[in-house]
Design an enzyme around this catalytic site. Structure first.
Site, mmCIF file in Angstrom:
data_model
loop_
_atom_site.group_PDB
_atom_site.id
_atom_site.type_symbol
_atom_site.label_atom_id
_atom_site.label_comp_id
_atom_site.label_asym_id
_atom_site.label_seq_id
_atom_site.Cartn_x
_atom_site.Cartn_y
_atom_site.Cartn_z
ATOM 1 N N ASN A 7 0.869 -1.186 0.000
ATOM 2 C CA ASN A 7 0.000 0.000 0.000
ATOM 3 C C ASN A 7 0.903 1.232 0.000
ATOM 4 O O ASN A 7 1.487 1.584 1.018
ATOM 5 C CB ASN A 7 -0.881 -0.047 1.259
ATOM 6 C CG ASN A 7 -1.820 1.132 1.363
ATOM 7 O OD1 ASN A 7 -1.753 2.079 0.566
ATOM 8 N ND2 ASN A 7 -2.699 1.098 2.345
ATOM 9 N N LYS A 14 3.175 0.676 3.243
ATOM 10 C CA LYS A 14 2.802 -0.371 4.202
ATOM 11 C C LYS A 14 2.850 -1.695 3.471
ATOM 12 O O LYS A 14 2.496 -1.752 2.290
ATOM 13 C CB LYS A 14 1.368 -0.159 4.692
ATOM 14 C CG LYS A 14 1.223 0.947 5.708
ATOM 15 C CD LYS A 14 -0.189 0.869 6.295
ATOM 16 C CE LYS A 14 -0.583 2.202 6.889
ATOM 17 N NZ LYS A 14 -2.009 2.392 6.972
ATOM 18 N N ARG A 90 -2.749 -1.932 -3.268
ATOM 19 C CA ARG A 90 -3.918 -1.078 -3.057
ATOM 20 C C ARG A 90 -3.788 0.125 -3.986
ATOM 21 O O ARG A 90 -2.767 0.805 -3.990
ATOM 22 C CB ARG A 90 -3.956 -0.595 -1.608
ATOM 23 C CG ARG A 90 -5.121 0.341 -1.396
ATOM 24 C CD ARG A 90 -4.944 1.192 -0.194
ATOM 25 N NE ARG A 90 -6.078 2.107 -0.102
ATOM 26 C CZ ARG A 90 -6.033 3.233 0.589
ATOM 27 N NH1 ARG A 90 -4.942 3.576 1.224
ATOM 28 N NH2 ARG A 90 -7.078 4.015 0.629
ATOM 29 N N HIS A 179 -12.717 3.802 0.321
ATOM 30 C CA HIS A 179 -12.731 2.793 1.397
ATOM 31 C C HIS A 179 -13.467 1.518 0.952
ATOM 32 O O HIS A 179 -13.954 0.761 1.793
ATOM 33 C CB HIS A 179 -13.465 3.295 2.668
ATOM 34 C CG HIS A 179 -12.723 4.328 3.466
ATOM 35 N ND1 HIS A 179 -13.371 5.328 4.124
ATOM 36 C CD2 HIS A 179 -11.406 4.499 3.721
ATOM 37 C CE1 HIS A 179 -12.488 6.084 4.753
ATOM 38 N NE2 HIS A 179 -11.279 5.615 4.517
ATOM 39 N N HIS A 207 -17.200 3.058 8.126
ATOM 40 C CA HIS A 207 -15.744 3.023 8.330
ATOM 41 C C HIS A 207 -15.357 4.332 9.011
ATOM 42 O O HIS A 207 -15.357 5.389 8.382
ATOM 43 C CB HIS A 207 -15.028 2.856 6.988
ATOM 44 C CG HIS A 207 -13.537 2.810 7.147
ATOM 45 N ND1 HIS A 207 -12.802 1.652 7.049
ATOM 46 C CD2 HIS A 207 -12.647 3.785 7.444
ATOM 47 C CE1 HIS A 207 -11.529 1.917 7.270
ATOM 48 N NE2 HIS A 207 -11.408 3.218 7.504
ATOM 49 N N ARG A 240 -11.050 16.514 7.882
ATOM 50 C CA ARG A 240 -11.877 16.930 6.744
ATOM 51 C C ARG A 240 -13.256 17.357 7.228
ATOM 52 O O ARG A 240 -13.820 16.733 8.126
ATOM 53 C CB ARG A 240 -12.046 15.785 5.744
ATOM 54 C CG ARG A 240 -10.757 15.338 5.082
ATOM 55 C CD ARG A 240 -11.074 14.333 3.972
ATOM 56 N NE ARG A 240 -9.878 13.707 3.460
ATOM 57 C CZ ARG A 240 -9.635 12.393 3.488
ATOM 58 N NH1 ARG A 240 -10.525 11.552 4.008
ATOM 59 N NH2 ARG A 240 -8.526 11.918 2.992
ATOM 60 N N ASP A 282 -7.567 13.539 16.862
ATOM 61 C CA ASP A 282 -7.559 12.177 17.371
ATOM 62 C C ASP A 282 -8.687 12.001 18.386
ATOM 63 O O ASP A 282 -8.736 12.687 19.397
ATOM 64 C CB ASP A 282 -6.187 11.908 18.023
ATOM 65 C CG ASP A 282 -5.979 10.443 18.303
ATOM 66 O OD1 ASP A 282 -6.766 9.872 19.082
ATOM 67 O OD2 ASP A 282 -5.036 9.866 17.732
ATOM 68 N N GLY A 330 -10.496 2.677 13.172
ATOM 69 C CA GLY A 330 -9.936 2.979 14.501
ATOM 70 C C GLY A 330 -10.991 3.433 15.497
ATOM 71 O O GLY A 330 -11.033 2.953 16.639
ATOM 72 N N GLU A 363 -8.334 -4.815 5.379
ATOM 73 C CA GLU A 363 -8.262 -4.527 3.945
ATOM 74 C C GLU A 363 -7.136 -5.314 3.271
ATOM 75 O O GLU A 363 -7.298 -5.815 2.163
ATOM 76 C CB GLU A 363 -8.053 -3.025 3.741
ATOM 77 C CG GLU A 363 -9.285 -2.220 4.086
ATOM 78 C CD GLU A 363 -8.970 -0.809 4.535
ATOM 79 O OE1 GLU A 363 -8.486 -0.645 5.672
ATOM 80 O OE2 GLU A 363 -9.195 0.129 3.757
HETATM 81 P P1 ADP Z 1 -6.741 5.674 9.395
HETATM 82 O O1 ADP Z 1 -7.968 6.163 8.711
HETATM 83 O O2 ADP Z 1 -5.595 6.647 9.325
HETATM 84 O O3 ADP Z 1 -6.374 4.242 9.066
HETATM 85 P P2 ADP Z 1 -7.558 4.611 11.973
HETATM 86 O O4 ADP Z 1 -8.553 3.659 11.410
HETATM 87 O O5 ADP Z 1 -6.348 4.069 12.633
HETATM 88 O O6 ADP Z 1 -7.136 5.723 10.942
HETATM 89 O O7 ADP Z 1 -8.358 5.529 13.049
HETATM 90 C C1 ADP Z 1 -7.782 6.563 13.756
HETATM 91 C C2 ADP Z 1 -8.813 7.094 14.758
HETATM 92 O O8 ADP Z 1 -9.219 6.025 15.616
HETATM 93 C C3 ADP Z 1 -8.286 8.213 15.650
HETATM 94 O O9 ADP Z 1 -9.289 9.191 15.833
HETATM 95 C C4 ADP Z 1 -8.039 7.481 16.966
HETATM 96 O O10 ADP Z 1 -8.199 8.325 18.064
HETATM 97 C C5 ADP Z 1 -9.119 6.438 16.978
HETATM 98 N N1 ADP Z 1 -8.805 5.320 17.893
HETATM 99 C C6 ADP Z 1 -9.395 5.067 19.056
HETATM 100 N N2 ADP Z 1 -8.884 3.997 19.666
HETATM 101 C C7 ADP Z 1 -7.916 3.558 18.902
HETATM 102 C C8 ADP Z 1 -6.995 2.469 18.994
HETATM 103 N N3 ADP Z 1 -6.980 1.631 20.044
HETATM 104 N N4 ADP Z 1 -6.127 2.316 17.987
HETATM 105 C C9 ADP Z 1 -6.137 3.150 16.925
HETATM 106 N N5 ADP Z 1 -6.982 4.176 16.777
HETATM 107 C C10 ADP Z 1 -7.862 4.400 17.753
#
Ligand code: ADP
Length: 377
Positions: A7, A14, A90, A179, A207, A240, A282, A330, A363
């Site tokens: 990716n 990655k 990807r 996604h 997602h 965004r 975050d 996440g 994914e």
């Molecule tokens: P990306 O879209 O960059 O792949 P992720 O799917 O890792 O992002 O999601 C990031 C979001 O998920 C952030 O807002 C983060 O705070 C939240 N989050 C909450 N708990 C976790 C966790 N245990 N691990 C990773 N992200 C987390």
């Protein structure tokens, strides 16, 4: 058969190596800050991590390094690079042309480059990554798995914008959605959990990561999705803004004396959770701040959940019902508070029969499976 999934981002790659017979991940990692002075590689095998700082100038050097590590005596997962049998990439944008994954040949590679006009930040790295990979692994097949492909089943009424039709024919302006690999993966996983065939299900897949999108999936096919021509549309995201009144763009440009690029930067990088809270994109930080009484952090979270809720409602309407809502990414996977709030606030709409599931998205695994299927043919 061992399949390497790659990716490529604008400055990172990655990777993950899968053994298809045992359905296992053998090793994974990331090369970060490619082209910068502080580039590094972080490689994982089982529960051990190897981290090394070194200057990695370009995709070619990065993929060479990945190939060396994967066959390294200590850190490797295979004896030599010949034990890697195919590669799945990807790729973000496949336009209207790629409705499923494909084996990459010269034509496919040219078209990935062509669709850079629709995904200027994402397709060029994939294109360069594929070319570099081809040089290092000249004899094995490579497959492209597109983020947009899953959404190619959307009907015209869902993918067209209410703009003059000729903008669609002239410039391909329409909703594409992104996604797709994640929405497809969790839809299949939900069907297994619900013990029903996908062909009998109506699902709403959310997602929720840094980027966020939501999809209405009827009989295993995407029928509507919240991201649009670009990933900016739809839900409130980490940085965004998602949906806004389009008239605001000109208004903000005039008031703040901004160029097209600058207003685009504001909407993509300075808005969303970050823009509202003024402190973080975050969700983990924001929930801690909200607990301590930070009003803007609380507002950002409330707006985030409210937008998800509105989209769920509209997709229940679009499909005239739903069997389950799936949360992933996440935020979707790790923040039970989001599920609790959504379940509570949607309790009337969900009734007794609609389920809400949390499913871990994989994914890379789906990219490996698509690659395996195409290589077997
Ligand atoms: P990306 O879209 O960059 O792949 P992720 O799917 O890792 O992002 O999601 C990031 C979001 O998920 C952030 O807002 C983060 O705070 C939240 N989050 C909450 N708990 C976790 C966790 N245990 N691990 C990773 N992200 C987390």
């Amino acid at each position: 058969m061992n399949i390497l999934v790659i990716n490529c981002g604008s400055s990172s790659i990655k990777y993950q190596l899968f053994c298809m017979e045992t359905d296992q991940s053998l090793a994974s990692g990331i090369v970060e800050k490619i082209g910068a002075l502080d580039s590094y590689i972080c490689h994982k095998k089982a529960d051990k991590t190897y981290k090394s700082k070194q200057i990695i100038d370009d995709y070619f050097s990065a993929i060479e390094k990945i190939s060396e590590l994967l066959s390294d005596e200590t850190w490797g997962a295979v004896n030599s690079k010949d034990d890697i049998h195919a590669i799945g990439h990807r790729v973000v944008h496949g336009g209207e042309e790629f409705k499923s994954s494909v084996v990459i040949d010269k034509h496919v590679l040219d078209r990935i480059k062509f669709y850079s006009s629709l995904a200027p930040l994402h397709n060029p790295p994939a294109y360069n990554g594929i070319r570099a990979t081809k040089k290092i692994f000249p004899n094995i097949k490579q497959v492209a798995v597109f983020d947009t492909a899953f959404h190619q089943t959307m009907p015209e009424q869902a993918f067209m914008y209410g703009l003059p039709y000729k903008l669609y024919t002239k410039y391909c302006i329409r909703r594409y959605g992104f996604h797709g690999t994640s929405h497809r993966y969790v839809s299949c996983a939900a069907a297994k959990i619900l013990k029903k065939p996908l062909s009998k299900l109506k699902l709403i897949t959310c997602h929720l990561g840094n980027g966020c999108s939501i999809t209405a999936v009827r009989r295993g096919q995407s029928v509507d999705t919240s991201m649009g021509f670009t990933p900016l549309e739809g839900l409130l995201m980490g940085t965004r803004c998602g949906d806004i009144d389009p008239a605001l763009i000109g208004y903000i440009m005039e008031k703040e004396k901004l160029s097209v690029e600058e207003v685009g930067h504001m909407m993509n990088r300075k808005s969303g959770l970050l823009g509202i809270s003024g402190s973080s994109n975050d969700m983990r930080d924001l929930s801690q701040q909200a607990e301590k009484g930070d009003k803007q952090a609380k507002l950002a979270i409330d707006m985030f959940i409210y937008r998800v809720k509105k989209y769920i409602g509209s997709y229940i309407a679009a499909m005239n019902g739903a069997d389950a809502i799936v949360l992933t990414g996440g935020i979707g996977e790790n923040m039970p508070l989001i599920k609790q709030k959504l379940s509570k606030e949607l309790s009337n709409l969900m009734g007794k029969t609609m389920k809400m599931l949390i499913i871990h998205t994989e994914e890379e695994h789906l990219i490996a499976m698509d690659t395996f299927e195409l290589i077997k043919r």
